[in-house]
Structure formats: structure tokens, C-alpha cells
Design a protein around this motif. Sequence first.
Motif, PDB file in Angstrom:
ATOM      1  N   ARG A  47       0.874  -1.292   0.143  1.00  0.00           N
ATOM      2  CA  ARG A  47      -0.040  -0.303  -0.090  1.00  0.00           C
ATOM      3  C   ARG A  47       0.819   1.087  -0.015  1.00  0.00           C
ATOM      4  NH1 ARG A  47      -3.402  -1.571   4.801  1.00  0.00           N
ATOM      5  NH2 ARG A  47      -4.553   0.601   4.481  1.00  0.00           N
ATOM      6  N   CYS A  48       1.935   1.324   0.686  1.00  0.00           N
ATOM      7  CA  CYS A  48       2.912   2.494   0.694  1.00  0.00           C
ATOM      8  C   CYS A  48       3.616   2.686  -0.671  1.00  0.00           C
ATOM      9  CB  CYS A  48       4.061   2.165   1.710  1.00  0.00           C
ATOM     10  SG  CYS A  48       3.668   2.061   3.496  1.00  0.00           S
ATOM     11  N   ALA A  49       3.874   1.555  -1.326  1.00  0.00           N
ATOM     12  CA  ALA A  49       4.482   1.524  -2.886  1.00  0.00           C
ATOM     13  C   ALA A  49       3.404   2.105  -3.632  1.00  0.00           C
ATOM     14  CB  ALA A  49       5.060   0.191  -3.049  1.00  0.00           C
ATOM     15  N   THR A  50       2.307   1.458  -3.588  1.00  0.00           N
ATOM     16  CA  THR A  50       1.057   1.928  -4.773  1.00  0.00           C
ATOM     17  C   THR A  50       0.818   3.262  -4.524  1.00  0.00           C
ATOM     18  OG1 THR A  50      -0.428   0.728  -3.360  1.00  0.00           O
ATOM     19  CG2 THR A  50       0.189  -0.410  -5.259  1.00  0.00           C
ATOM     20  N   THR A  51       0.744   3.804  -3.200  1.00  0.00           N
ATOM     21  CA  THR A  51       0.202   5.087  -2.797  1.00  0.00           C
ATOM     22  C   THR A  51       1.254   6.222  -3.480  1.00  0.00           C
ATOM     23  OG1 THR A  51      -0.955   4.282  -0.875  1.00  0.00           O
ATOM     24  CG2 THR A  51      -0.380   6.668  -0.809  1.00  0.00           C
ATOM     25  N   ALA A  52       2.706   5.685  -3.001  1.00  0.00           N
ATOM     26  CA  ALA A  52       3.649   6.603  -3.577  1.00  0.00           C
ATOM     27  C   ALA A  52       3.835   6.505  -5.143  1.00  0.00           C
ATOM     28  CB  ALA A  52       5.079   6.008  -3.066  1.00  0.00           C
ATOM     29  N   GLU A  53       3.560   5.997  -5.675  1.00  0.00           N
ATOM     30  CA  GLU A  53       3.575   5.833  -7.052  1.00  0.00           C
ATOM     31  C   GLU A  53       2.232   6.669  -7.611  1.00  0.00           C
ATOM     32  OE1 GLU A  53       4.428   2.566 -10.331  1.00  0.00           O
ATOM     33  OE2 GLU A  53       2.344   2.332 -10.060  1.00  0.00           O
ATOM     34  N   ALA A  54       1.087   6.447  -7.093  1.00  0.00           N
ATOM     35  CA  ALA A  54       0.037   7.282  -7.397  1.00  0.00           C
ATOM     36  C   ALA A  54       0.336   8.725  -7.231  1.00  0.00           C
ATOM     37  CB  ALA A  54      -1.382   6.954  -6.493  1.00  0.00           C
ATOM     38  N   LEU A  55       1.150   9.057  -6.231  1.00  0.00           N
ATOM     39  CA  LEU A  55       1.650  10.711  -5.805  1.00  0.00           C
ATOM     40  C   LEU A  55       2.563  10.819  -6.595  1.00  0.00           C
ATOM     41  CD1 LEU A  55       1.176  10.285  -1.961  1.00  0.00           C
ATOM     42  CD2 LEU A  55      -0.307  11.429  -3.384  1.00  0.00           C
ATOM     43  N   GLY A  56       3.089  10.162  -7.511  1.00  0.00           N
ATOM     44  CA  GLY A  56       4.219  10.753  -8.398  1.00  0.00           C
ATOM     45  C   GLY A  56       5.672  10.566  -7.966  1.00  0.00           C
ATOM     46  N   PHE A  57       5.705   9.668  -6.779  1.00  0.00           N
ATOM     47  CA  PHE A  57       7.035   9.420  -6.527  1.00  0.00           C
ATOM     48  C   PHE A  57       7.959   8.710  -7.472  1.00  0.00           C
ATOM     49  CE2 PHE A  57       7.535   9.866  -1.578  1.00  0.00           C
ATOM     50  CZ  PHE A  57       6.515  10.424  -1.512  1.00  0.00           C
ATOM     51  N   ASP A  58       9.258   8.964  -7.481  1.00  0.00           N
ATOM     52  CA  ASP A  58       9.931   8.442  -8.456  1.00  0.00           C
ATOM     53  C   ASP A  58      10.782   6.922  -8.149  1.00  0.00           C
ATOM     54  OD1 ASP A  58      10.245  10.945 -10.078  1.00  0.00           O
ATOM     55  OD2 ASP A  58      11.560  11.604  -8.499  1.00  0.00           O
TER      56      ASP A  58
END
Length: 373
Positions: A47-58
Motif C-alpha cells: 500500500r505504501c508503494a502503490t500510494t507513493a506511485e500514485a502520488l508521483g514518487f520516483d
Amino acid sequence: MSETPSPLRRLPDHRLLLGLFLPMQQGAWSPSRAPRSTSWTFDYIARCATTAEALGFDLVFGLAQWLGKGGYGGEMRFREHEVDPIIANAALASLTRSIVLINTVHVLYAWHPLHLAKFGAAMDHISGGRWGINVVTGYKPSEYRMFGLEPIEHDLRYAMADEFTAVMKRLWIEDEELSFDGRFWRTERAYLAPKPGQRRPFLVNAASSPAGLEYAAKHSDLIFITSPAGADPEAACAALPAHNARIKTLARNHGREVKTIINPHVICRATEREARAAYDRILDNEDTVAADNFVHTFQSGDTASWRGHTRAQWVIGGNVHLVGTPEQIVAWFGRLREAGCDGVQVNFFDYLPDLEFFGRTVVPLMREAGLRG
Ligand SMILES: Cc1cc2nc3c(=O)[nH]c(=O)nc-3n(C[C@H](O)[C@H](O)[C@H](O)COP(=O)(O)O)c2cc1C
């Protein structure tokens, strides 16, 4: 060996790279029993990784450590549990589309370069060129002993990692069978098929010492740096320009480009008062035994990173500590950028709610400030 295009070209061109330090281990960075949702379970990590991706993290990053029963101890059995990060990243590759997935591997713990070359090629194919290996050499004598090995002197470790990485890269890049008789590794007619589709995965390292930085300048694309002046951001911003410039010069001496990324612990709230209260809550709930053991490990080891942290700063965890409102956090990010850092890899105390708040409040301000495109 023919060089390949730098994997750095596969990263978006933001003024400040943005990464998330995943809470792979029980308790993440903070030996504190203050209430929080943070969990080492794969479901939480995903959930952390998919949330970060959705927020545009690299990028997201998973550390690796080998601890005995109870981890660093205390009531919270700090850092005892961890899903192996290379296995976790293989699963995250299928749950994500764009974010870069980096994990640590202790390359000297009885691996052969051919193993890691093969795993790297597989990870590159599964993730579509999004995988990176953080090559570490292990600073805990106890870890070597777990593998039936004797601890190795600091600079020799980096000489071994240098040869290991050179062989691994040749297996990724060269189209002929490889026979090699080196100081530490040998191989006869080794061949890798398939090669990584993107020619080679990201190479990452997190050194601070002269030997470690020489390794990093020669091989790494991304270098995880720490503040040479401890957790206070003002002191860090004074010390980091020289540190970053030195690393870039070392890399240029090898004809290479590298990016440096620092690891701030971000405690962000709508008001500074609330942020300070959240900081104090972590400290007030320290798990004394876990904190003692955690601090002792770093202060007694041979690592040149994390120098200058006080005991209380170890209880907060992470490297530079940024505490304040979204505006204040973004101002610090700007200062770290001016100090020569190419990116920040943030960690939090209560990961999912803190990440969600960060995404809603800090990320838009980073765009306004020109730090993110
Ligand atoms: C951001 C960051 C992440 C790191 N991750 C790991 C890790 O997962 N496992 C590990 O054993 N060491 C890890 N290290 C420690 C480094 O590999 C290295 O031992 C340490 O920074 C000391 O550098 P030196 O060997 O140049 O003195 C990490 C360091 C940093 C700064």
C-alpha cells in the motif's frame, strides 16, 4: 567492457527526485512505542508503494539487515521482522507500473556475481527496467558470522564489492561467455541469457567513507548520502555542498554521472505546533532497550555514515530531521537541493497517514516551488 547508456536517463527529469524509504522492518526507523499504523507486512508495504506511485514518487527503497531473535530488542522487538526486500520488490513490480524499485543486497554474504546478475536480469524483465540494487558490504560482524564467515576489514570489503560489481556488470552487458580469474571471484564460461532488457539495472550504494565513495563513484548511478553534520537540517545544509561536490568530482574523474539522494525523516502537520508535538510523542514513548541497542550498533561499528546523531535523534531515526508545516518542509527541500542533493528519500513515523498527508499538502507545493515538474 562497453559502457551502456546510464539508467539515470530512465528517471523523470525533476529538479528534486522523490523517493520513499519503505518500512520493511518492524518499527521502521524509530525505536518508539508511540501508537502508529506502520507495519512490516507485505500488504502494508504494497500500500505504501502503490500510494507513493500514485502520488508521483520516483522510487521506493527497501533496506536489508540480518538480526537475531528479537531484533534490536525491547518490548517492540525492534526490526525483528522483515520480508526479504528483493522478494518483496519482485512482487511490487507486478503491482506497480512506473515507480523504480530499489533494494539492498549484501553482496559479500556468500553470493557469486552470477547469482545477482541472473536475479537482476529477471527483476529488470519483470519490472520493465525499474529495478535497482543497493550494493552494501555489511557493517555488522554478527551478520558475517550468521553466514559462517569471518568479518572482513572495511576497505577490503569495498575492494571485493568492486570486483563483484565489475563481474556482474560484464555478465549483464557482454555478449560473449565470460571466463574470469580475479582476486576474489572466478568464473569459467559464464553466460547470462536473457540479458536485462534495459541493458543494466540501476546500481546504487550508500557509502560515506573514502573507500566506499570511490566504489560508488566508479559503479553507482544513485548514491544514498547522509549528512556529515548530523540530523539538524541547518547544520546539514552547511556541510552538504562540499560533500556533494566531492562525490560529483570523484564520479567525473571516472567519466561518470551520479545522483545523490538524502534520507530526511519528515514530520509534517498543518501547524508547526502539531508537528513538534508529534516529534515529542515519538521521543516520549521511546523503547529504551531497543534504542540503546540501536544506538550502540551504529556507534560501535565501522560506518562513516550517520555520524553526529544524538541518542534522541536515533530514537526519531532516519537522517536529516525535517519537522514543520508543508511550507516549511518544502523550504527545507529547496535548501537541500541548493546544497547539491539531487533527491530526497523520505521516511515517516506513521507511514500511510503521513504519506497521504504529504501527498495532499507537500507534493503540490513542491510543484509550485519548481522542485517537481
Ligand atoms: C540510506 C541508506 C541505506 C542503507 N541501507 C543499508 C541496508 O539496507 N543494509 C545495510 O547493511 N547497510 C545499509 N546502509 C549502510 C551502508 O551500506 C554503509 O555501510 C554505511 O553507509 C557506511 O558507509 P561506509 O562503509 O562508507 O562507511 C545504508 C546506508 C544509508 C545511508
